[in-house]
Design a protein around this motif. Structure first.
Motif, PDB file in Angstrom:
ATOM      1  N   THR A   1      30.286  40.193  69.933  1.00  0.00           N
ATOM      2  CA  THR A   1      31.498  40.729  70.560  1.00  0.00           C
ATOM      3  C   THR A   1      32.082  39.832  71.641  1.00  0.00           C
ATOM      4  OG1 THR A   1      30.216  41.976  72.213  1.00  0.00           O
ATOM      5  CG2 THR A   1      30.734  43.091  70.124  1.00  0.00           C
ATOM      6  N   SER A   2      31.304  38.900  72.165  1.00  0.00           N
ATOM      7  CA  SER A   2      31.789  38.105  73.285  1.00  0.00           C
ATOM      8  C   SER A   2      31.463  36.614  73.161  1.00  0.00           C
ATOM      9  CB  SER A   2      31.201  38.639  74.599  1.00  0.00           C
ATOM     10  OG  SER A   2      31.602  37.864  75.696  1.00  0.00           O
ATOM     11  N   HIS A   3      30.197  36.291  72.976  1.00  0.00           N
ATOM     12  CA  HIS A   3      29.790  34.899  73.109  1.00  0.00           C
ATOM     13  C   HIS A   3      30.380  34.011  72.010  1.00  0.00           C
ATOM     14  CE1 HIS A   3      26.052  36.650  75.352  1.00  0.00           C
ATOM     15  NE2 HIS A   3      27.201  36.854  75.976  1.00  0.00           N
ATOM     16  N   THR A   4      30.216  34.425  70.754  1.00  0.00           N
ATOM     17  CA  THR A   4      30.763  33.618  69.668  1.00  0.00           C
ATOM     18  C   THR A   4      32.292  33.557  69.697  1.00  0.00           C
ATOM     19  OG1 THR A   4      28.822  34.101  68.302  1.00  0.00           O
ATOM     20  CG2 THR A   4      30.758  33.237  67.175  1.00  0.00           C
TER      21      THR A   4
ATOM     22  N   ILE B   1      22.749  42.954  94.067  1.00  0.00           N
ATOM     23  CA  ILE B   1      23.301  42.626  92.752  1.00  0.00           C
ATOM     24  C   ILE B   1      23.558  41.131  92.687  1.00  0.00           C
ATOM     25  CG2 ILE B   1      25.097  43.096  91.057  1.00  0.00           C
ATOM     26  CD1 ILE B   1      25.597  45.767  92.346  1.00  0.00           C
ATOM     27  N   LEU B   2      22.924  40.473  91.736  1.00  0.00           N
ATOM     28  CA  LEU B   2      23.071  39.038  91.546  1.00  0.00           C
ATOM     29  C   LEU B   2      24.305  38.779  90.690  1.00  0.00           C
ATOM     30  CD1 LEU B   2      19.341  38.095  90.783  1.00  0.00           C
ATOM     31  CD2 LEU B   2      20.484  38.378  93.002  1.00  0.00           C
ATOM     32  N   CYS B   3      25.317  38.157  91.286  1.00  0.00           N
ATOM     33  CA  CYS B   3      26.592  37.886  90.613  1.00  0.00           C
ATOM     34  C   CYS B   3      26.792  36.384  90.479  1.00  0.00           C
ATOM     35  CB  CYS B   3      27.745  38.525  91.384  1.00  0.00           C
ATOM     36  SG  CYS B   3      27.558  40.285  91.723  1.00  0.00           S
ATOM     37  N   VAL B   4      25.760  35.697  90.045  1.00  0.00           N
ATOM     38  CA  VAL B   4      25.772  34.241  89.909  1.00  0.00           C
ATOM     39  C   VAL B   4      25.628  33.886  88.440  1.00  0.00           C
ATOM     40  CG1 VAL B   4      24.804  33.918  92.216  1.00  0.00           C
ATOM     41  CG2 VAL B   4      23.264  34.091  90.242  1.00  0.00           C
ATOM     42  N   PRO B   5      25.943  32.643  88.044  1.00  0.00           N
ATOM     43  CA  PRO B   5      25.756  32.253  86.649  1.00  0.00           C
ATOM     44  C   PRO B   5      24.313  32.480  86.190  1.00  0.00           C
ATOM     45  CG  PRO B   5      27.078  30.623  87.789  1.00  0.00           C
ATOM     46  CD  PRO B   5      26.591  31.576  88.837  1.00  0.00           C
ATOM     47  N   VAL B   6      24.168  32.767  84.902  1.00  0.00           N
ATOM     48  CA  VAL B   6      22.851  33.092  84.353  1.00  0.00           C
ATOM     49  C   VAL B   6      21.835  32.002  84.659  1.00  0.00           C
ATOM     50  CG1 VAL B   6      21.593  33.450  82.199  1.00  0.00           C
ATOM     51  CG2 VAL B   6      23.813  34.570  82.551  1.00  0.00           C
ATOM     52  N   GLY B   7      22.246  30.744  84.600  1.00  0.00           N
ATOM     53  CA  GLY B   7      21.324  29.653  84.834  1.00  0.00           C
ATOM     54  C   GLY B   7      20.797  29.566  86.246  1.00  0.00           C
TER      55      GLY B   7
ATOM     56  N   LEU C   1      23.517  28.553  76.549  1.00  0.00           N
ATOM     57  CA  LEU C   1      22.165  28.011  76.600  1.00  0.00           C
ATOM     58  C   LEU C   1      21.131  29.123  76.702  1.00  0.00           C
ATOM     59  CD1 LEU C   1      22.694  24.938  78.964  1.00  0.00           C
ATOM     60  CD2 LEU C   1      22.483  24.957  76.462  1.00  0.00           C
ATOM     61  N   ALA C   2      21.481  30.205  77.408  1.00  0.00           N
ATOM     62  CA  ALA C   2      20.535  31.308  77.594  1.00  0.00           C
ATOM     63  C   ALA C   2      20.436  32.192  76.357  1.00  0.00           C
ATOM     64  CB  ALA C   2      20.948  32.143  78.804  1.00  0.00           C
ATOM     65  N   ASN C   3      21.508  32.324  75.610  1.00  0.00           N
ATOM     66  CA  ASN C   3      21.508  33.210  74.438  1.00  0.00           C
ATOM     67  C   ASN C   3      21.705  32.410  73.160  1.00  0.00           C
ATOM     68  OD1 ASN C   3      21.295  35.795  73.326  1.00  0.00           O
ATOM     69  ND2 ASN C   3      23.504  36.068  73.231  1.00  0.00           N
ATOM     70  N   LYS C   4      21.073  31.252  73.093  1.00  0.00           N
ATOM     71  CA  LYS C   4      21.357  30.331  72.000  1.00  0.00           C
ATOM     72  C   LYS C   4      20.904  30.860  70.645  1.00  0.00           C
ATOM     73  CE  LYS C   4      17.213  27.440  72.624  1.00  0.00           C
ATOM     74  NZ  LYS C   4      16.744  26.044  72.872  1.00  0.00           N
ATOM     75  N   ASP C   5      19.767  31.569  70.577  1.00  0.00           N
ATOM     76  CA  ASP C   5      19.267  32.022  69.280  1.00  0.00           C
ATOM     77  C   ASP C   5      20.230  33.010  68.628  1.00  0.00           C
ATOM     78  OD1 ASP C   5      17.041  30.430  69.551  1.00  0.00           O
ATOM     79  OD2 ASP C   5      15.756  32.037  70.318  1.00  0.00           O
ATOM     80  N   ALA C   6      20.653  34.025  69.394  1.00  0.00           N
ATOM     81  CA  ALA C   6      21.578  35.019  68.838  1.00  0.00           C
ATOM     82  C   ALA C   6      22.930  34.392  68.536  1.00  0.00           C
ATOM     83  CB  ALA C   6      21.742  36.185  69.807  1.00  0.00           C
ATOM     84  N   THR C   7      23.402  33.512  69.422  1.00  0.00           N
ATOM     85  CA  THR C   7      24.697  32.884  69.197  1.00  0.00           C
ATOM     86  C   THR C   7      24.668  32.001  67.953  1.00  0.00           C
ATOM     87  OG1 THR C   7      25.182  32.885  71.571  1.00  0.00           O
ATOM     88  CG2 THR C   7      26.464  31.396  70.190  1.00  0.00           C
TER      89      THR C   7
ATOM     90  N   LYS D   1      20.695  39.132  78.641  1.00  0.00           N
ATOM     91  CA  LYS D   1      19.699  39.935  79.338  1.00  0.00           C
ATOM     92  C   LYS D   1      18.286  39.411  79.147  1.00  0.00           C
ATOM     93  CE  LYS D   1      21.142  41.630  81.800  1.00  0.00           C
ATOM     94  NZ  LYS D   1      22.458  41.113  82.242  1.00  0.00           N
ATOM     95  N   GLY D   2      17.947  38.938  77.959  1.00  0.00           N
ATOM     96  CA  GLY D   2      16.595  38.436  77.762  1.00  0.00           C
ATOM     97  C   GLY D   2      16.265  37.291  78.698  1.00  0.00           C
ATOM     98  N   ALA D   3      17.170  36.332  78.806  1.00  0.00           N
ATOM     99  CA  ALA D   3      16.935  35.169  79.670  1.00  0.00           C
ATOM    100  C   ALA D   3      16.913  35.566  81.139  1.00  0.00           C
ATOM    101  CB  ALA D   3      18.016  34.116  79.432  1.00  0.00           C
ATOM    102  N   VAL D   4      17.748  36.524  81.523  1.00  0.00           N
ATOM    103  CA  VAL D   4      17.771  36.968  82.919  1.00  0.00           C
ATOM    104  C   VAL D   4      16.466  37.666  83.282  1.00  0.00           C
ATOM    105  CG1 VAL D   4      18.841  38.607  84.510  1.00  0.00           C
ATOM    106  CG2 VAL D   4      20.268  37.101  83.121  1.00  0.00           C
ATOM    107  N   ILE D   5      15.997  38.522  82.406  1.00  0.00           N
ATOM    108  CA  ILE D   5      14.724  39.215  82.674  1.00  0.00           C
ATOM    109  C   ILE D   5      13.591  38.205  82.811  1.00  0.00           C
ATOM    110  CG2 ILE D   5      13.000  40.760  81.653  1.00  0.00           C
ATOM    111  CD1 ILE D   5      15.398  42.300  80.408  1.00  0.00           C
TER     112      ILE D   5
END
Length: 304
Positions: free
Chosen positions: A188-191, A70-76, A241-247, A102-106
């Motif tokens: 629910t979280s990022h914004t 299980i990778l428990c590191v920052p998304v970047g 930075l990873a979820n910028k479009d949705a945010t 999830k998109g950026a992680v995948i």
């Protein structure tokens, strides 16, 4: 409860990894949990407090022979870590993560994983403003949701086993596709986190004018903002930075709503304000009814 994995590797030893270790041990779900962190200081603290059955000094040693990684590191950092562990993964192992996008992680992780290694992205909707190896606790996931975003062709038996792990750690489990997950979490979280950081920044600027009275006389609303804004800055930098479009999409909608409220206040439209607050209060009540809030002091967080 039955042991589900003989050996689990946790890469990164912060709040989520620490809570994973305690939750797995509480339920007897893993034979051995091996931990690794990039920082030697973090590894030393983990050894000192007994976080993980073994803490090792290389990522290769951590994943060697692991059934679950299980990778428990920052998304970047996900892509670089995936590339580093790839040559050392055993056939049939499952790789997962706990990133809040999830998109950026995948996109970052999947290309590095060899054939014969499974990949099921995950996101536990649980956390506190605390970070570091001392912050984890077994109850973090109790009655919280864990969202899985399995890829096409995921082995159903591997998926069900992994779902059971999260259930036995106390979580409710659901599945989403990655783009939908990222849009939902932007709401629910990022914004909300971005707004909290902004509001605290505004208060800091104002505090210089009011001799820190904003901080000294903080009411509950501002205290809630400051709790959220105390979260790990590296993690949240990578999330945005990873979820910028949705945010950015949700921020645009938020700005429109804010302008409408601003206009209602300026024009004295009390009816609009009352109707708006009534509707949004009902949403808050729905959160409570869904079991996603609690009367436990400090939301059940440990006191460390």
């Amino acid at each position: 409860m039955a042991q589900l994995y003989d050996r689990v590797a946790l890469i990164g030893l912060g709040l989520i990894a620490g809570s994973l270790f305690h939750a797995m041990k509480r339920a007897g779900l893993a034979g051995e949990v091996v931990g690794y962190a990039r920082s030697a200081q973090t590894r030393d603290v983990a050894r000192e407090i007994g976080l993980c059955d073994r803490v090792v000094d290389s990522v290769a040693e951590a994943v060697d022979g692991a059934d679950l990684v299980i990778l428990c590191v920052p998304v970047g950092a996900m892509g670089a870590v995936a590339a580093e562990i790839a040559p050392h993964l055993k056939q049939g192992a499952l790789v997962s993560d706990v990133g809040s996008t999830k998109g950026a992680v995948i996109e970052a992780v999947a290309p590095h994983l060899p054939d014969g290694v499974h990949f099921i992205p995950a996101h536990p909707l649980a956390g506190t403003e605390q970070s570091g190896p001392r912050s984890g606790f077994a109850e973090l996931f109790d009655n919280r949701w864990c969202l899985l975003t399995p890829l096409d062709g995921t082995d159903p038996e591997v998926l069900e086993r992994y779902k059971e792990l999260w259930r036995q750690m106390g979580s409710n489990v659901d599945e989403m596709d990655a783009p939908h997950h990222d849009l939902v979490l932007a709401v629910t979280s990022h914004t909300p986190h971005l707004i909290a950081y902004t509001m605290v920044g505004v208060a800091d600027d104002l505090g210089r004018v009011t001799d820190s009275e904003v901080v000294q006389y903080s009411a509950a609303g501002f205290r809630d903002f400051t709790r959220i804004a105390a979260s790990d800055p590296t993690m949240w930098r990578d999330v945005f930075l990873a979820n910028k479009d949705a945010t950015l999409e949700i921020l645009g909608r938020f700005t429109e709503e804010l302008f409408a409220l601003q206009r209602a206040i300026r024009t004295g439209d009390g009816e609009h304000l009352h109707d708006y607050f009534t509707r949004t209060r009902a949403i808050r009540r729905g959160i409570i009814e869904a079991g996603q809030d609690t009367d436990v002091p400090n939301f059940g967080r440990n006191a460390k």
